[in-house]
Enzyme design. Structure first.
Site, short mmCIF file in Angstrom:
data_model
loop_
_atom_site.label_atom_id
_atom_site.label_comp_id
_atom_site.label_asym_id
_atom_site.label_seq_id
_atom_site.Cartn_x
_atom_site.Cartn_y
_atom_site.Cartn_z
N THR A 1 0.85 -1.19 0.00
CA THR A 1 0.00 0.00 0.00
C THR A 1 0.88 1.23 0.00
O THR A 1 1.95 1.25 0.62
CB THR A 1 -0.91 0.07 1.24
OG1 THR A 1 -0.08 0.13 2.38
CG2 THR A 1 -1.82 -1.11 1.32
N GLU B 1 -5.86 -3.49 0.65
CA GLU B 1 -6.05 -4.59 1.60
C GLU B 1 -7.29 -5.41 1.29
O GLU B 1 -7.55 -6.43 1.91
CB GLU B 1 -6.17 -4.03 3.03
CG GLU B 1 -4.88 -3.45 3.60
CD GLU B 1 -4.69 -1.96 3.29
OE1 GLU B 1 -5.25 -1.49 2.28
OE2 GLU B 1 -4.00 -1.28 4.06
N LYS C 1 -13.11 17.07 14.20
CA LYS C 1 -14.08 16.88 15.27
C LYS C 1 -14.25 18.19 16.00
O LYS C 1 -13.36 18.66 16.69
CB LYS C 1 -13.58 15.78 16.21
CG LYS C 1 -14.67 14.86 16.62
CD LYS C 1 -14.13 13.68 17.37
CE LYS C 1 -15.27 12.66 17.53
NZ LYS C 1 -14.87 11.57 18.38
P1 AMP Z 1 -5.57 2.34 -1.85
O1 AMP Z 1 -5.34 1.19 -0.95
O2 AMP Z 1 -4.33 3.11 -2.16
O3 AMP Z 1 -6.34 1.95 -3.05
O4 AMP Z 1 -6.43 3.39 -1.09
C1 AMP Z 1 -7.63 3.00 -0.52
C2 AMP Z 1 -8.27 4.21 0.08
O5 AMP Z 1 -8.59 5.16 -0.94
C3 AMP Z 1 -9.55 3.93 0.80
O6 AMP Z 1 -9.36 3.47 2.12
C4 AMP Z 1 -10.22 5.28 0.74
O7 AMP Z 1 -9.74 6.12 1.76
C5 AMP Z 1 -9.78 5.81 -0.60
N1 AMP Z 1 -10.81 5.53 -1.59
C6 AMP Z 1 -10.86 4.53 -2.48
N2 AMP Z 1 -11.96 4.61 -3.24
C7 AMP Z 1 -12.65 5.68 -2.81
C8 AMP Z 1 -13.89 6.29 -3.18
N3 AMP Z 1 -14.64 5.83 -4.16
N4 AMP Z 1 -14.27 7.39 -2.47
C9 AMP Z 1 -13.52 7.89 -1.48
N5 AMP Z 1 -12.35 7.36 -1.11
C10 AMP Z 1 -11.92 6.27 -1.75
#
Ligand code: AMP
Length: 552
Positions: A192, A337, A444
């Site tokens: 990641t 993940e 918050k």
């Molecule tokens: P990654 O593991 O780099 O693909 O990042 C995953 C993270 O990207 C998620 O936990 C979200 O915080 C963000 N994310 C992925 N898809 C979306 C979406 N459609 N809307 C908002 N955040 C997203």
């Protein structure tokens, strides 16, 4: 005690290689089209892809690669990368896709941490290999994805000894049977990109890969079909291009791989030339494509739908795709993940009977859980929150394609068997999840949540604003209050007061940011995500001019 009655079905393990074998056997002539880094268009078929993947498996076996060993890739979306996917995982080794956009130190860390035995790389990444090779002493060989003459031409300055992929596989005939592995064996590995700390590896199994491919192909997921021509813009080094290289052979679709040029013009031309019906990528990519279309007055002639995810799809983008171009947007959420698919925004029969505005409101959300993923939102007290569309909480997931722990880390990230996503969300009575924030970034105020994403969306909907971030700023009374850091479009002159007035009536009064500062640019990670932590550091001492009216 009675012994359980077992079903009397064949024990066939779920293996990544079986996806490719299926496509090769039943859709052998279906094309895989790639724009190569050499600059030309390359055409192959699922049948040839399997033959060459088998040649690679033979070559790696001859090099002494053992089952479970990692073989890295630093490559764009292309046919050789696809062969690595299947050749490496098919022989029982682990295909470790590495994000070349990360900083070189991070790439070296990842290769070293994963203990990659070999690394296959596209020639565009030769300068990166030059930098990182000294930091990766455990790598036994660097394999350039090209033929010997290409290497001669392009890599003659490289101080690192490299092998030619084509020479390597050319020494074998492809007469090879995929081994019958245990389906729980590791298949793919992806780290990641994380905004802080060292990257962490998600190690997928053959079973999770195949189950995820089934899930991804479902009608209410990607709805992938043999009649589709699919162009994944999302890179194959980022969570297996959201599973498209696995779902496409499962259904026998044509695959179009765009290589390194992801600008609007390059994508549009490839889509039109190859009859692309379906695509997938992050919002940034679509912004470029939509701008190109608008500038040149063009339309899509074959594209019918696209998955947008990775970050929230701006509602305006959804509207433009659907209303101006007749392209259906499937808003999706997931994470590395989670292989990555978690939720997709697709309407049920009953929801389609509702007024158009209600339908649109649902489609703007991240969507409903796909079978294979369960989710819940949890409040500060650790208890599950109601699905009322209002209660914000930490989003947890579980399922057969969600990680149990990170690669080579002993500590478990799970809480009572659920994976904490780090996202904050609501779930409405329809079961539609909506991300409202990341838990790290959440604001918050007086003990109540404020969604920084909502505030950013409003800020960027101002015609003069190019990009905006909303961060929490320390406040003596309310603990935190929202601050907008805005980058204006070239030549724009909007004032702080004008921008703040733009929030009036769009959110509750106590949500209105306390201040706006203007910046030349915002800090991003190598994958283009906003680095809120850096931004918060930068404005740590910012003094808010007002004491906000917080009714709580
Ligand atoms: P990654 O593991 O780099 O693909 O990042 C995953 C993270 O990207 C998620 O936990 C979200 O915080 C963000 N994310 C992925 N898809 C979306 C979406 N459609 N809307 C908002 N955040 C997203």
């Amino acid at each position: 005690m009675m012994s359980p009655l077992h079903g009397q079905m064949m024990e066939v393990p779920l293996l990544a290689s079986s996806l490719l074998s299926h496509a090769s056997r039943h859709f052998g002539d279906t094309e895989i089209v790639s724009r190569r880094i050499e600059g030309d268009i390359h055409r192959t078929t699922w049948r040839d892809c399997e033959r060459r993947a088998k040649q690679l498996a033979q070559a790696l076996t001859a090099l002494g690669v053992a089952q479970g060993e990692r073989v890295g890739t630093l490559a764009w979306n292309g046919y050789r990368h696809l062969e690595c996917y299947y050749g490496v995982s098919g022989m029982g080794a682990v295909c470790h896709t590495i994000n070349p956009r990360l900083f070189p130190d991070q790439v070296a860390f990842i290769i070293d941490h994963a203990d990659d035995a070999y690394v296959c790389f596209d020639m565009t990444f030769a300068p990166l290999v030059e930098i990182i090779a000294p930091q990766c002493p455990k790598v036994k060989g660097w394999i350039a994805l090209g033929d010997a003459s290409c290497i001669e031409t392009h890599l003659s300055d490289l101080s690192v000894p490299v092998m030619s992929y084509e020479t390597l596989i050319g020494a074998h005939d492809g007469d090879y049977d995929w081994p019958m592995l245990d389906e729980r064996q590791a298949s793919f590995l992806c780290y990641t990109s994380g905004t802080t700390g060292n990257p962490k590896g998600a190690l997928y199994s053959h079973r999770s890969t195949v189950l995820h491919a089934y899930g991804a192909a479902l009608p209410d997921a990607m709805g992938a079909s043999a009649s589709d021509s699919i162009l994944p813009v999302v890179p194959m080094f980022h969570v297996n291009a959201w599973g498209i290289p696995h779902a496409a052979p499962l259904v026998g679709a044509k695959l179009v791989l765009p290589g390194k040029d992801l600008d609007g013009q390059s994508l549009y031309e490839l889509m039109e030339a190859e009859g692309v019906t379906y695509s997938a990528g992050v919002p940034t990519v679509w912004m470029g494509l939509l701008a190109y279309l608008k500038q040149h007055g063009l339309r899509f002639s074959t594209l019918t739908r696209t998955v947008i995810g990775g970050s929230a799809c701006p509602p305006a983008m959804l509207r433009i795709f659907e209303e101006e171009y007749g392209v259906q947007v499937i808003h999706a959420w997931g994470m590395t993940e989670m292989s990555p698919l978690g939720t997709l925004s697709r309407l049920s029969y009953r929801q389609k009977q509702r007024p158009p505005e209600e339908q649109r409101h649902l489609l703007e959300k991240q969507g409903r859980a796909l079978f294979g993923v369960d989710m819940k939102v949890v409040g500060d007290d650790g208890r599950e929150l109601p699905w009322d569309g209002k209660s914000f909480g930490d989003l947890y997931v579980r399922g057969p394609w969600v990680i149990d722990r990170y690669f080579r880390r002993d500590d478990s990230p799970l809480v009572d068997g659920w994976f904490p996503t780090g996202d904050v969300a609501t779930i409405d009575p329809d079961g539609f999840m909506q991300i409202t924030d990341r838990s790290k970034d959440v604001i918050k105020s007086g003990g109540e949540w404020i969604s920084s994403i909502d505030l950013e969306n409003i800020a960027v909907s101002h015609p003069q604003v190019a990009e905006a971030a909303c961060i929490a700023c320390a406040h003596p009374k309310w603990t935190e209050r929202p601050l907008i850091v805005a980058v204006l479009k070239p030549g724009a002159t909007v004032t702080r007061e004008e921008l703040l007035a733009h929030f009036d009536g769009k959110v509750a009064k106590w949500w209105i940011p306390d201040d706006v500062v203007f910046a030349e640019e915002l800090p991003h990670t190598a994958t283009g995500k906003l680095q809120k932590v850096r931004l918060r550091d930068q404005y740590r001492d910012h003094v808010l001019p007002t004491v906000a009216e917080n009714p709580i």
